[in-house]
Design an enzyme around this catalytic site. Structure first.
Site, PDB file in Angstrom:
ATOM      1  N   GLU A  81       0.843  -1.201   0.000  1.00 30.44           N
ATOM      2  CA  GLU A  81       0.000   0.000   0.000  1.00 30.44           C
ATOM      3  C   GLU A  81       0.870   1.240   0.000  1.00 30.44           C
ATOM      4  O   GLU A  81       2.102   1.150   0.092  1.00 30.44           O
ATOM      5  CB  GLU A  81      -0.945  -0.024   1.208  1.00 30.44           C
ATOM      6  CG  GLU A  81      -1.972  -1.137   1.097  1.00 30.44           C
ATOM      7  CD  GLU A  81      -2.919  -1.211   2.278  1.00 30.44           C
ATOM      8  OE1 GLU A  81      -3.079  -0.210   2.990  1.00 30.44           O
ATOM      9  OE2 GLU A  81      -3.475  -2.285   2.489  1.00 30.44           O
TER      10      GLU A  81
ATOM     11  N   ARG B  89      -0.326   8.738   1.664  1.00 30.02           N
ATOM     12  CA  ARG B  89      -1.707   9.126   1.429  1.00 30.02           C
ATOM     13  C   ARG B  89      -1.963  10.621   1.330  1.00 30.02           C
ATOM     14  O   ARG B  89      -2.768  11.078   0.536  1.00 30.02           O
ATOM     15  CB  ARG B  89      -2.506   8.629   2.630  1.00 30.02           C
ATOM     16  CG  ARG B  89      -3.578   7.734   2.228  1.00 30.02           C
ATOM     17  CD  ARG B  89      -4.140   7.095   3.406  1.00 30.02           C
ATOM     18  NE  ARG B  89      -4.112   5.667   3.143  1.00 30.02           N
ATOM     19  CZ  ARG B  89      -4.629   4.780   3.944  1.00 30.02           C
ATOM     20  NH1 ARG B  89      -5.161   5.171   5.084  1.00 30.02           N
ATOM     21  NH2 ARG B  89      -4.599   3.522   3.635  1.00 30.02           N
TER      22      ARG B  89
ATOM     23  N   HIS C 262     -10.926   9.893   6.650  1.00 29.70           N
ATOM     24  CA  HIS C 262     -10.766   8.444   6.828  1.00 29.70           C
ATOM     25  C   HIS C 262     -10.266   8.070   8.209  1.00 29.70           C
ATOM     26  O   HIS C 262     -10.773   7.143   8.833  1.00 29.70           O
ATOM     27  CB  HIS C 262      -9.788   7.956   5.763  1.00 29.70           C
ATOM     28  CG  HIS C 262      -9.482   6.493   5.810  1.00 29.70           C
ATOM     29  ND1 HIS C 262     -10.450   5.537   5.619  1.00 29.70           N
ATOM     30  CD2 HIS C 262      -8.318   5.818   6.003  1.00 29.70           C
ATOM     31  CE1 HIS C 262      -9.898   4.334   5.704  1.00 29.70           C
ATOM     32  NE2 HIS C 262      -8.606   4.475   5.946  1.00 29.70           N
TER      33      HIS C 262
ATOM     34  N   ARG D  64      -0.631   8.910   9.046  1.00 32.46           N
ATOM     35  CA  ARG D  64      -0.503   7.476   9.319  1.00 32.46           C
ATOM     36  C   ARG D  64      -0.120   6.690   8.061  1.00 32.46           C
ATOM     37  O   ARG D  64      -0.690   6.889   6.983  1.00 32.46           O
ATOM     38  CB  ARG D  64      -1.833   6.935   9.836  1.00 32.46           C
ATOM     39  CG  ARG D  64      -1.866   5.433  10.047  1.00 32.46           C
ATOM     40  CD  ARG D  64      -3.210   5.001  10.549  1.00 32.46           C
ATOM     41  NE  ARG D  64      -4.220   5.200   9.541  1.00 32.46           N
ATOM     42  CZ  ARG D  64      -4.734   4.232   8.779  1.00 32.46           C
ATOM     43  NH1 ARG D  64      -4.321   2.983   8.905  1.00 32.46           N
ATOM     44  NH2 ARG D  64      -5.668   4.502   7.898  1.00 32.46           N
TER      45      ARG D  64
END
Ligand code: FAD
Ligand code: SIN
Length: 534
Positions: free
Chosen positions: A120, A282, A343, A378
Site C-alpha cells: 500500500e 496518502r 478516513h 498514518r
C-alpha cells in the site's frame, strides 16, 4: 444480570472494535478473576474495524526488515512520529499477526503456503497481511466468536457512553445511556478504557460508518485528558464517487497491485509528483487528487485496474468487484470514479503505548488514542496493528495494576424533559450543518480565514447544542452531536495553532514545513500548547 441497573465492574471497556475486543480477550485469557463489562453503542460488530479492507502491516517477508517498516512509518509521519514508539509497534507486528492466526484469522496464503502480502501507499515492501479485501470483517468475526466463548466477559450492546466521571482525581467510570430502555445508568469501574475509535463523521464525506463520532475523544477532553494533534485528519485518496452520502472505500491495495490514477481524460498525474507515483503516502496522493479536481473543475478522478487479468481482479478484490457491479461499474472493464474523503483520526487522547493517559484510572487505546506512532500522517495499514498491540500492552498494565485501584460511587445522571418531535429536526439540521462546514472549511487544503470562519460557526452550534443538551432528554443523536461539535472544535483549534504545513495538515497560508517539529496539545481550559507528554 439486571441490564437496566447501575453496574460495578473491575474493568469497563467502551467500544468493540479491534482494540476493545482484543483487550477483553487478553485480560480474560490470563486473569479471568477480573470482571469485565464491554459496552458498545450499536451491535458488537459495528466498528471501523469491520470495514477495514487492505489488511494489517507487519514484517513477514524474508526480504523485509523492521528497519524498513520503521523508516516508511517515519517518512509518512513527516517528522512528527516518536521513533521509540514506532519501534515498539513495528517490532510487535509478527507477534500480533501470530496471535490473530491463533484466534482463527485465516489470512490469504500463496501457493507455497506463505502469508500473501499486499502493498500500500508509502510502503517500500509488500507487508500487508490480508483476507481478500475484507480483512477487518474477518478479524472482527474471529474476535467476536472468541469473546462469545468466554462466558465471563459481559457484552452490552446499544449502550452509549455519555461522560466519564472524575471522583477524587480518579476516573471512576461513566454514565451509560441504554438505547433500548432510554435510561442512563452509572457504571463504576476501577479502570475505564476508551476504545471508541475515530471521528470521521465530523466530515460530510467519510469512509467511516456512523459510529465514528469521536465520542471517546470528546468525553476524555471534557474529563481533563490531554488531547494531541487533532489537526491531522487523514483523507483517504480513493472513495467511490457517487451522489450518496455514504461512500465506499476502494482499498489502496488495488494501487499496490498496479491500478493507476488518471484524470477523466485518461492522463496519469502522479508521475511528476512523487517517486512512488500512485503509491506515494496518502496525504500526497489525496492532495494531488484534490488539486486535479480543482484544476479541471470536474467532481472526481479515475482509478483504473481494468487492464489486469479479470479472474485475478475478481479473486483478489471480490467485495469491491461485487459491490461496484451492483452500482453498475465492472472494474475489470472500466475505471472507477473516486474522490478523497475523511478516513482516519490521527490525533486523539495522548496515551503511552499501553494506553495510560494523564488521568488516573483512564486508558485510551486504538484510533481514539495518540501515541506518536503516526506522527502527522498514518502509514497505510498501521492502525489495525496499533489497535491490537495497544490492547495487549494495556492488558498487561491492567493485570499488574488493577488491584491498586478502588471503586468510587457517583451521583446519578439528571435528565431533562422529553424532546419535542419538531425540535428533533433541528438536531438533524445541526448535524448536517456541522459536517458540511467541516468539509468546506477544514478539509484537505486549509486557510486561516476558512478555519476562523469554521471556528465562529462551531461556537454558535456548540451554544445551541448545550441548550438542547441540558434542556432536553438525552438521545443517541444529541449525545453524538454534542461530541462531533466538541471534536470539530478540537480539530479547528489545533489547525489554527499549527503555523506550517506538515503531513495531513496543509494550509496555503503556511505552505512549508517549519524547522521545529512539535506536537499540538490541548488541555481543557488552557487551550492549545506545545509541551511534552504527561
Ligand atoms: P473501532 O473499530 O472504530 O471501534 C470503535 C468502537 O467503539 C465501536 O464498537 C463503536 O460502536 C464503539 N463506540 C464509539 N463510541 C461509543 C460510545 N459513546 N459508547 C459506546 N461505544 C462506543 N486500518 C488498517 O490498519 N488497515 C486497513 O486496511 C484499514 N482499512 C480501513 C477501511 C475503512 C473503510 C475504514 C473506515 C478504516 C480502515 N482502517 C484500516 C482503519 C482501522 O479500521 C481503524 O483505525 C481501526 O479499526 C480502529 O479500531 P478501534 O478498535 O480503535 O475502533
Ligand atoms: C485501505 O485498504 O486502503 C485502507 C488501509 C488503511 O486505512 O490503513
Amino acid at each position: 444480570m439486571d441490564q437496566s441497573a447501575d453496574q460495578d465492574t473491575d474493568l469497563l471497556i467502551i467500544g468493540s472494535g479491534i482494540a476493545g475486543l482484543t483487550l477483553a480477550l487478553s485480560v480474560n485469557e490470563i486473569r479471568p478473576d477480573i470482571s469485565i463489562i464491554l459496552v458498545t453503542k450499536n451491535k458488537i460488530e459495528e466498528a471501523n474495524t469491520k470495514y477495514a479492507q487492505g489488511g494489517i502491516s507487519s514484517v513477514i517477508s524474508k526480504i523485509d526488515s523492521f528497519a524498513s517498516h520503521i523508516e516508511d512509518t517515519l517518512v509518512a509521519g513527516a517528522g512528527l512520529c516518536r521513533k521509540e514508539v514506532v519501534e515498539v509497534f513495528i517490532k510487535e507486528g509478527p507477534k500480533t499477526v501470530d496471535q490473530l492466526i491463533k484466534w482463527g484469522v485465516n489470512f490469504d496464503k500463496t501457493a507455497d503456503n506463505q502469508i500473501e502480502l499486499g502493498r500500500e501507499g508509502g510502503h517500500h515492501e509488500r507487508r500487508v497481511a490480508h483476507v481478500k479485501d475484507y480483512t477487518g470483517l474477518a478479524i472482527q468475526e474471529v474476535l467476536i466468536a472468541e469473546i462469545h466463548r468466554r462466558d465471563s466477559i459481559i457484552i452490552l450492546e446499544n449502550r452509549i457512553a455519555i461522560d466519564l466521571v472524575n471522583v477524587q482525581d480518579q476516573i471512576a467510570g461513566a454514565y451509560i445511556f441504554n438505547n433500548n430502555t432510554k435510561e442512563v445508568c452509572n457504571f463504576s469501574a476501577k479502570i475505564t478504557v476508551i476504545a471508541t475509535g475515530g471521528a470521521g463523521k465530523v466530515f460530510r464525506y467519510t469512509s467511516n460508518p456512523d459510529i465514528a463520532s469521536g465520542d471517546g475523544i470528546a468525553m476524555a477532553y471534557r474529563a481533563g485528558a490531554r488531547i494531541a494533534n487533532m489537526e491531522f485528519i487523514q483523507f483517504h485518496p480513493s472513495i467511490l464517487y457517487n451522489t450518496e452520502l455514504q461512500r465506499f472505500l476502494i482499498t489502496e491495495a488495488i494501487r499496490g497491485e498496479g491500478a493507476i490514477l488518471t484524470s477523466i481524460d485518461g492522463r496519469r498525474f502522479m508521475e511528476n509528483i512523487h517517486e512512488l507515483k500512485e503509491l506515494a503516502p496518502r496525504d500526497i496522493v489525496s492532495r494531488a487528487i484534490d488539486a486535479e479536481i480543482k484544476k479541471t473543475g470536474v467532481d472526481h478522478v479515475l482509478l483504473d485496474i481494468s487492464f489486469k487479468d479479470k479472474e485475478y481482479v475478481k479473486r483478489r478484490f471480490p467485495a469491491i468487484y461485487s459491490t461496484l457491479l451492483e452500482q453498475g461499474i465492472d472494474i475489470t472493464k472500466e475505471p472507477i470514479p473516486i474522490v478523497p474523503a475523511a478516513h482516519y483520526t490521527i490525533g486523539g487522547i495522548k496515551s503511552a503505548t499501553n494506553g495510560v493517559t494523564n488521568l488516573k484510572g483512564l486508558l485510551a487505546i486504538g484510533e481514539a488514542s495518540c501515541t506518536g506512532l503516526h506522527g502527522a500522517n498514518r502509514l497505510a495499514s498501521n492502525s489495525l496493528l496499533e489497535g491490537s498491540v495497544m490492547a495487549r500492552k494495556a492488558a498487561n498494565y491492567i493485570m499488574k495494576n488493577i488491584d491498586q485501584f478502588k471503586y468510587h460511587k457517583f451521583k446519578k445522571w439528571i435528565s431533562g424533559d422529553a424532546v419535542e418531535p419538531d425540535e428533533a429536526v433541528i438536531i438533524t439540521h445541526n448535524w448536517a450543518e456541522l459536517r458540511r462546514l467541516m468539509w468546506n472549511y477544514v478539509g484537505i487544503v486549509r486557510t486561516t480565514k476558512r478555519l476562523l470562519r469554521a471556528k465562529r460557526r462551531i461556537e454558535v452550534l456548540r451554544e445551541e447544542v448545550l441548550n438542547y443538551y441540558w434542556d432536553f432528554h438525552v438521545t443517541k443523536d444529541i449525545i453524538e452531536l454534542r461530541n462531533v461539535v466538541e471534536v470539530a472544535d478540537l480539530i479547528v483549534t489545533s489547525a489554527l495553532a499549527r503555523k506550517e504545513s506538515r503531513g495531513a495538515h496543509y494550509t496555503s497560508d503556511f505552505p512549508e514545513k517549519s524547522d521545529e517539529n512539535h506536537d499540538t496539545f490541548i488541555l481543557k481550559n488552557t487551550g492549545p500548547h506545545y509541551s511534552e507528554i504527561f
